[in-house]
Design a protein around this motif. Structure first.
Motif, PDB file in Angstrom:
ATOM      1  N   LEU A 377       0.821  -1.210   0.000  1.00  0.00           N
ATOM      2  CA  LEU A 377       0.000   0.000   0.000  1.00  0.00           C
ATOM      3  C   LEU A 377       0.859   1.267   0.000  1.00  0.00           C
ATOM      4  N   GLY A 378       1.867   1.292   0.879  1.00  0.00           N
ATOM      5  CA  GLY A 378       2.655   2.505   1.051  1.00  0.00           C
ATOM      6  C   GLY A 378       3.693   2.756  -0.016  1.00  0.00           C
ATOM      7  N   ALA A 379       4.247   1.674  -0.562  1.00  0.00           N
ATOM      8  CA  ALA A 379       5.348   1.845  -1.500  1.00  0.00           C
ATOM      9  C   ALA A 379       4.909   1.843  -2.961  1.00  0.00           C
ATOM     10  N   PHE A 380       3.760   1.210  -3.233  1.00  0.00           N
ATOM     11  CA  PHE A 380       3.372   1.040  -4.638  1.00  0.00           C
ATOM     12  C   PHE A 380       2.071   1.729  -5.034  1.00  0.00           C
ATOM     13  N   PHE A 381       1.215   2.063  -4.049  1.00  0.00           N
ATOM     14  CA  PHE A 381      -0.096   2.605  -4.409  1.00  0.00           C
ATOM     15  C   PHE A 381      -0.352   3.957  -3.750  1.00  0.00           C
ATOM     16  N   PRO A 382      -0.863   4.934  -4.535  1.00  0.00           N
ATOM     17  CA  PRO A 382      -1.336   6.174  -3.913  1.00  0.00           C
ATOM     18  C   PRO A 382      -2.645   5.869  -3.182  1.00  0.00           C
ATOM     19  N   PHE A 383      -2.830   6.411  -1.996  1.00  0.00           N
ATOM     20  CA  PHE A 383      -3.997   5.998  -1.218  1.00  0.00           C
ATOM     21  C   PHE A 383      -4.654   7.170  -0.481  1.00  0.00           C
ATOM     22  N   GLN A 384      -4.626   8.361  -1.094  1.00  0.00           N
ATOM     23  CA  GLN A 384      -5.214   9.519  -0.424  1.00  0.00           C
ATOM     24  C   GLN A 384      -6.684   9.283  -0.079  1.00  0.00           C
ATOM     25  N   VAL A 385      -7.420   8.645  -0.990  1.00  0.00           N
ATOM     26  CA  VAL A 385      -8.842   8.398  -0.749  1.00  0.00           C
ATOM     27  C   VAL A 385      -9.017   7.316   0.306  1.00  0.00           C
ATOM     28  N   LEU A 386      -8.192   6.256   0.221  1.00  0.00           N
ATOM     29  CA  LEU A 386      -8.310   5.165   1.180  1.00  0.00           C
ATOM     30  C   LEU A 386      -8.029   5.621   2.612  1.00  0.00           C
ATOM     31  N   SER A 387      -7.259   6.702   2.771  1.00  0.00           N
ATOM     32  CA  SER A 387      -6.942   7.164   4.119  1.00  0.00           C
ATOM     33  C   SER A 387      -8.196   7.581   4.887  1.00  0.00           C
ATOM     34  N   GLN A 388      -9.283   7.848   4.149  1.00  0.00           N
ATOM     35  CA  GLN A 388     -10.548   8.169   4.802  1.00  0.00           C
ATOM     36  C   GLN A 388     -11.038   7.003   5.665  1.00  0.00           C
ATOM     37  N   LEU A 389     -10.639   5.781   5.292  1.00  0.00           N
ATOM     38  CA  LEU A 389     -11.076   4.610   6.047  1.00  0.00           C
ATOM     39  C   LEU A 389     -10.486   4.571   7.454  1.00  0.00           C
ATOM     40  N   ILE A 390      -9.397   5.270   7.689  1.00  0.00           N
ATOM     41  CA  ILE A 390      -8.748   5.221   9.004  1.00  0.00           C
ATOM     42  C   ILE A 390      -9.708   5.722  10.078  1.00  0.00           C
ATOM     43  N   SER A 391     -10.243   6.932   9.882  1.00  0.00           N
ATOM     44  CA  SER A 391     -11.177   7.482  10.863  1.00  0.00           C
ATOM     45  C   SER A 391     -12.484   6.712  10.890  1.00  0.00           C
ATOM     46  N   ALA A 392     -13.041   6.419   9.723  1.00  0.00           N
ATOM     47  CA  ALA A 392     -14.351   5.771   9.653  1.00  0.00           C
ATOM     48  C   ALA A 392     -14.334   4.407  10.334  1.00  0.00           C
ATOM     49  N   GLY A 393     -13.335   3.593  10.006  1.00  0.00           N
ATOM     50  CA  GLY A 393     -13.264   2.250  10.578  1.00  0.00           C
ATOM     51  C   GLY A 393     -13.099   2.283  12.084  1.00  0.00           C
ATOM     52  N   THR A 394     -12.270   3.192  12.570  1.00  0.00           N
ATOM     53  CA  THR A 394     -12.022   3.268  14.010  1.00  0.00           C
ATOM     54  C   THR A 394     -13.256   3.756  14.747  1.00  0.00           C
ATOM     55  N   LEU A 395     -13.982   4.722  14.202  1.00  0.00           N
ATOM     56  CA  LEU A 395     -15.188   5.229  14.849  1.00  0.00           C
ATOM     57  C   LEU A 395     -16.251   4.144  14.972  1.00  0.00           C
ATOM     58  N   ILE A 396     -16.333   3.266  13.980  1.00  0.00           N
ATOM     59  CA  ILE A 396     -17.282   2.150  14.065  1.00  0.00           C
ATOM     60  C   ILE A 396     -16.925   1.245  15.246  1.00  0.00           C
ATOM     61  N   ALA A 397     -15.638   0.937  15.388  1.00  0.00           N
ATOM     62  CA  ALA A 397     -15.196   0.120  16.524  1.00  0.00           C
ATOM     63  C   ALA A 397     -15.460   0.843  17.844  1.00  0.00           C
ATOM     64  N   PHE A 398     -15.253   2.163  17.873  1.00  0.00           N
ATOM     65  CA  PHE A 398     -15.492   2.941  19.089  1.00  0.00           C
ATOM     66  C   PHE A 398     -16.957   2.853  19.518  1.00  0.00           C
ATOM     67  N   MET A 399     -17.860   2.885  18.555  1.00  0.00           N
ATOM     68  CA  MET A 399     -19.289   2.801  18.884  1.00  0.00           C
ATOM     69  C   MET A 399     -19.629   1.438  19.479  1.00  0.00           C
ATOM     70  N   PHE A 400     -19.062   0.379  18.913  1.00  0.00           N
ATOM     71  CA  PHE A 400     -19.277  -0.971  19.454  1.00  0.00           C
ATOM     72  C   PHE A 400     -18.789  -1.054  20.905  1.00  0.00           C
ATOM     73  N   VAL A 401     -17.595  -0.551  21.157  1.00  0.00           N
ATOM     74  CA  VAL A 401     -17.006  -0.651  22.502  1.00  0.00           C
ATOM     75  C   VAL A 401     -17.816   0.155  23.516  1.00  0.00           C
ATOM     76  N   SER A 402     -18.287   1.336  23.106  1.00  0.00           N
ATOM     77  CA  SER A 402     -19.082   2.168  24.019  1.00  0.00           C
ATOM     78  C   SER A 402     -20.359   1.449  24.438  1.00  0.00           C
ATOM     79  N   LEU A 403     -21.069   0.867  23.488  1.00  0.00           N
ATOM     80  CA  LEU A 403     -22.290   0.115  23.807  1.00  0.00           C
ATOM     81  C   LEU A 403     -21.974  -1.173  24.556  1.00  0.00           C
ATOM     82  N   GLY A 404     -20.772  -1.706  24.324  1.00  0.00           N
ATOM     83  CA  GLY A 404     -20.378  -2.962  24.957  1.00  0.00           C
ATOM     84  C   GLY A 404     -20.327  -2.891  26.469  1.00  0.00           C
ATOM     85  N   ILE A 405     -20.171  -1.678  27.031  1.00  0.00           N
ATOM     86  CA  ILE A 405     -20.132  -1.526  28.487  1.00  0.00           C
ATOM     87  C   ILE A 405     -21.443  -2.018  29.112  1.00  0.00           C
ATOM     88  N   TYR A 406     -22.570  -1.789  28.401  1.00  0.00           N
ATOM     89  CA  TYR A 406     -23.873  -2.225  28.936  1.00  0.00           C
ATOM     90  C   TYR A 406     -23.968  -3.746  29.022  1.00  0.00           C
TER      91      TYR A 406
END
Length: 478
Positions: A377-406
Motif C-alpha cells: 500500500l505505502g510503496a506502490f499505491f497512492p492511497f489519499q482516498v483510502l486514508s478516509q477509512l482510518i477514521s471511519a473504521g475506528t469510529l465504528i469500533a469505538f461505537m461498538f465498545v461504548s455500547l459494549g459496556i452495557y
C-alpha cells in the motif's frame, strides 16, 4: 435459518482467550504504554493538522475543535479502559465484542480496525519518506522520481524510503516487544521535547491580534465545506479526530501488559491526556504566531512558522526530530495491527497460520502479513482516498465498545473479573460516548462513509464464506 442466526450471535467464552493468550509474554508497564500511546497519538499530525484545520475550517477556534474531539475520544477511552481492565486479551475491540455481543459483531469491529492499521502504517511510512527526503535534499541527497513516489504517481515505481522504514520497524518488532518499547520510549521523549521547544520558542512570536475574531463568521465554501462559526468547528472535529485514535494501539497489546487491570487504564487515559495538552498548546501557539489564513495549503506549518519568525535553526531541529519521531507511530500501529491479525488467526476466522507464535512467543506470522500489505500500500499505491477509512473504521469500533459496556457490567464478578477501573457515571457516559462517536462519524465526508460501507460488505462476505466455517467457536457449537 434459526440455526444460522444462533451461530451468528454465538458469544466467545472469555476463558478461551485467557488460555490462548497466556503464552504472550507480559512485559509492558505503564511507562511503556504511555510511550506507546503518546507515540501513536502524537504523530505526524501534530505538526500539520493544527495549521490545516485552522486555515480550512475553524480559524483560531481550531483549539476548540481539538478540545471537542478530545472530549469524545476521552469518553470512548473510559470505555476502552474498563474493557481492557476486565478483558486483557490481544485484539482489543475484536476480542471484547466477541465476548459481550457475539463473534459476528466482534469480527465487524475488528474488521473495521484492520482497515485503520493497514492504511495507517502505509500512511505514516509515506509521510516519513516525504519528510526524510525533504531533510536530505539540502545536502544533495536526491532519489530519482521512480524511487520517490508510489507506482503510477509522478513517474514513480516504488517509494523506496517508505518500504525501508516499514521493514526496519518490522524487524525491530520481530525481535520482541521489550526492545521495541525501549526504542519507543527514547523516541517519544525526543518528540515531546521537540513539541515543547516549538511551544516555548513560538510563544515569543505570538500576537494577540491573530486570535481576533476567535470564531470567524461562518461561510459555505465553493466545495460545500464549512468555514467559521460552530459549523466550521464541527468540520474541524471530524478532520482532527484521526489524531486521537491511537489509544486503540494500547488496548491491542493488553495481553502483554504487566498487571493489566491497573496498567491498561493508566496507559490509555494518561496518554490521551498528555496528547490533548500538547495538541491544544501547539494549535494556540501556531494560530497566534501568524494569521490562520497563512497556513492554507501549507504542508509543514510548524516549520514554516518558526522560519518565518526568524528561528530557522530551531525549525530544522524540530522537523528533524519529528521525522524520526514517526518511528513511534509505526511501532505502535504495527504492534497493534499484528496482534489483531494474530487474534483473527487464533480464533480461526482467518488462516490459523496467523495465530501461530514463534519460539519466543511472538506473533511474527501476523507481523509478516501486516508488513507485506503495508509495504504494498505505502510503496506502490497512492492511497489519499483510502486514508478516509482510518477514521471511519475506528469510529465504528469505538461505537461498538461504548455500547459494549452495557453488556459487560452484568457479567463483572461472574464469568468476568471485576475490573480495576470502571467507567464513571454509568449508565450515562457509555451512551454519551456512543453518541459522540456517531456524531463525529456523521461529520466525515461522503467518501469516507461510502468506503466504510464497501469495507463492511467485504467483511461480512469474508465471515460468511470463510470465518463462520473455520471459526473455533462455531466448530464447538456443532
Amino acid at each position: 435459518m434459526a440455526n444460522f442466526f444462533k451461530r451468528l450471535f454465538a458469544k466467545e467464552d472469555p476463558s478461551v482467550y485467557q488460555k490462548k493468550d497466556a503464552h504472550l509474554i507480559q512485559v509492558l508497564t505503564v511507562k511503556d504504554f504511555l510511550a506507546l500511546g503518546v507515540g501513536t497519538i502524537v504523530s505526524t499530525s501534530i505538526f500539520t493538522l493544527p495549521g490545516v484545520v485552522a486555515a480550512n475550517y475553524a480559524g483560531p477556534a481550531v483549539a476548540i475543535s481539538f478540545l471537542v474531539a478530545a472530549v469524545v475520544a476521552g469518553l470512548v477511552a473510559f470505555a476502552y479502559a474498563e474493557m481492557s481492565s476486565a478483558m486483557p486479551f490481544a485484539g482489543s475491540a475484536f476480542s471484547w465484542i466477541s465476548v459481550v455481543f457475539g463473534e459476528f459483531f466482534g469480527w465487524i469491529a475488528g474488521w473495521a480496525l484492520l482497515a485503520e492499521y493497514f492504511i495507517a502504517v502505509a500512511f505514516v511510512g509515506s509521510g516519513f519518506s516525504a519528510n526524510i527526503r525533504g531533510l536530505l535534499a539540502p545536502i544533495g541527497f536526491n532519489l530519482p522520481a521512480s524511487l520517490s513516489n508510489p507506482f503510477g504517481t509522478n513517474g514513480g515505481i516504488v517509494d523506496l524510503m517508505s518500504l525501508v522504514v516499514i521493514l526496519l520497524v518490522a524487524f525491530l518488532l520481530s525481535r520482541g516487544v521489550s526492545e521495541a518499547a525501549r526504542v519507543e520510549n527514547a523516541l517519544v521523549i525526543l518528540k515531546v521535547f521537540a513539541i515543547i521547544l516549538f511551544i516555548i520558542v513560538g510563544a515569543t512570536a505570538v500576537k494577540a491580534s491573530n486570535y481576533v475574531p476567535f470564531i470567524p463568521e461562518h461561510r459555505l465554501n465553493a466545495d460545500g465545506t464549512h468555514f467559521g462559526g460552530w459549523q466550521g468547528i464541527y468540520a474541524g472535529v471530524s478532520s482532527i479526530f484521526l489524531s486521537y485514535i491511537g489509544f486503540d494501539s494500547i488496548a491491542a497489546n493488553a495481553a502483554e501488559a504487566k498487571n493489566p487491570s491497573k496498567t491498561m487504564p493508566r496507559g490509555i487515559l494518561g496518554s490521551l491526556l498528555i496528547a490533548v495538552v500538547l495538541f491544544v498548546a501547539v494549535a494556540l501557539v501556531l494560530v497566534g504566531m501568524f494569521k490562520y489564513s497563512s497556513y492554507a495549503g501549507n504542508a509543514e506549518p510548524v516549520g514554516w512558522a518558526l522560519r518565518k519568525a526568524g528561528h530557522g535553526v530551531i525549525a530544522s531541529v524540530v522537523q528533524a526530530i519529528a521525522v524520526f519521531g514517526m518511528f513511534t507511530a509505526l511501532i505502535g500501529m504495527m504492534m497493534a495491527g499484528s496482534r489483531l491479525l494474530y487474534s483473527f488467526g487464533r480464533d480461526g476466522l482467518l488462516s490459523k497460520w496467523l495465530g501461530v507464535l514463534n519460539e519466543n512467543n511472538l506473533p511474527n506470522h501476523a507481523l509478516f502479513v501486516l508488513t507485506v500489505i503495508a509495504v504494498i500500500l505505502g510503496a506502490f499505491f497512492p492511497f489519499q482516498v483510502l486514508s478516509q477509512l482510518i477514521s471511519a473504521g475506528t469510529l465504528i469500533a469505538f461505537m461498538f465498545v461504548s455500547l459494549g459496556i452495557y453488556a459487560l457490567r452484568p457479567r463483572e464478578g461472574k464469568d468476568l473479573p471485576v475490573p480495576g477501573f470502571k467507567m464513571p457515571l454509568y449508565p450515562v457516559l457509555p451512551a454519551l460516548a456512543f453518541i459522540g462517536a456517531l456524531i463525529v462519524f456523521l461529520g466525515l465526508d461522503i467518501e469516507a462513509k461510502e468506503y466504510s460501507l464497501y469495507w463492511f460488505i467485504i467483511g461480512v462476505v469474508v465471515y460468511i464464506v470463510y470465518g463462520m466455517h473455520h471459526s473455533n467457536l462455531q466448530k464447538n457449537l456443532k
